[in-house]
Scaffold this motif. Structure first.
Motif, PDB file in Angstrom:
ATOM      1  N   ALA A 200      16.784  11.877   0.241  1.00  0.00           N
ATOM      2  CA  ALA A 200      16.964  12.167   1.673  1.00  0.00           C
ATOM      3  C   ALA A 200      15.641  12.604   2.307  1.00  0.00           C
ATOM      4  N   ARG A 201      14.885  13.435   1.586  1.00  0.00           N
ATOM      5  CA  ARG A 201      13.589  13.881   2.146  1.00  0.00           C
ATOM      6  C   ARG A 201      12.615  12.718   2.284  1.00  0.00           C
ATOM      7  N   ALA A 202      12.587  11.885   1.247  1.00  0.00           N
ATOM      8  CA  ALA A 202      11.662  10.738   1.280  1.00  0.00           C
ATOM      9  C   ALA A 202      12.035   9.810   2.431  1.00  0.00           C
ATOM     10  N   CYS A 203      13.329   9.551   2.620  1.00  0.00           N
ATOM     11  CA  CYS A 203      13.778   8.650   3.703  1.00  0.00           C
ATOM     12  C   CYS A 203      13.368   9.206   5.065  1.00  0.00           C
ATOM     13  N   ARG A 204      13.449  10.520   5.203  1.00  0.00           N
ATOM     14  CA  ARG A 204      13.057  11.125   6.479  1.00  0.00           C
ATOM     15  C   ARG A 204      11.588  10.795   6.795  1.00  0.00           C
ATOM     16  N   HIS A 205      10.730  10.934   5.777  1.00  0.00           N
ATOM     17  CA  HIS A 205       9.301  10.630   6.000  1.00  0.00           C
ATOM     18  C   HIS A 205       9.098   9.147   6.319  1.00  0.00           C
TER      19      HIS A 205
END
Ligand code: C5P
Length: 210
Positions: A200-205
């Motif tokens: 989820a964090r990677a997708c946000r970036h």
């Protein structure tokens, strides 16, 4: 679209990279395979990975089909891969392969994810998004130990931790393309995060960059 995923052993880069590929329709290159491949070929020919001429010769002739079916995930191959990875001629020989993959993604894919140690700093400095994935050495040793246990490996947790620390030191201390976050990398510490939270964090970036 090029996504660079760097970080130390057993940080969760591979799991994350595969999920990103599925989600965004990208092709994956685990660049550790190349260094492991060179290490495995040397060991299988009874050659010493510290011998730079042999390692460079193997790296220059390397192709993925040479390691088809080889067990490149053993502790011995991990050690050999990080020894050859410190040698500038080996890195130079493998750099072209990685840049070529990034520049010519397989047909039908929207781009590539490369994971390794120097993707954001050296291999693809112009990547759209750079992620640096890490976790404490203890947590990474535990993950690697659980993986090795499934494969019938008898190494104790302490020995796995020692191997990880030694490999981290060699990978970050070498003069050529040391393991380190690019200045524009997003850092994700996975010590207390599960795979969904990391994704989820990677997708946000990535979504912010698109
Ligand atoms: O990622 P993995 O643990 O499979 O990589 C094996 C070894 O290959 C690492 O310890 C590191 O020494 C080397 N490596 C590297 N640069 C990369 C990928 C891997 O030096 N881009």
């Amino acid at each position: 679209m090029v996504i660079a995923v760097d970080g130390p052993a057993a940080s969760g880069k591979g799991t994350l990279s595969r999920r990103l590929c599925t989600y965004y329709g990208l092709s994956y290159l685990d660049t550790g395979i190349l260094y492991r491949g060179v290490g495995w070929i040397l060991l299988s020919q009874n050659l010493d990975p510290r011998h730079e001429e042999d390692a460079a010769r193997v790296a220059r002739a390397f192709s993925l089909d040479q390691i088809d079916g080889a067990d490149i995930r053993t502790p011995d191959v991990s050690r050999a891969s990080s020894i050859v990875a410190a040698q500038p001629e080996v890195r130079a020989a493998l750099l072209e392969f990685q840049r070529d993959f990034a520049a010519h993604p397989p047909k039908g894919s929207n781009g590539v994810v490369l994971d390794g140690r120097d993707i954001g700093t050296v291999v693809c400095p112009d990547a759209l998004v750079k992620l640096y994935i890490s976790a404490s050495p203890e947590e990474r040793a535990k993950r690697r130990w659980l993986e090795l246990e499934k494969r019938d490996n008898a190494m104790g947790l302490d020995a796995v931790l020692e191997d990880i620390r030694r490999r981290d030191a060699r990978d970050s201390g070498r003069a050529t393309a040391p393991m380190r976050p690019a200045t524009d990398a997003h850092f994700i510490d996975t010590t207390t995060l599960d795979a969904d939270a990391v994704f989820a964090r990677a997708c946000r970036h990535i979504d912010q960059a698109l």
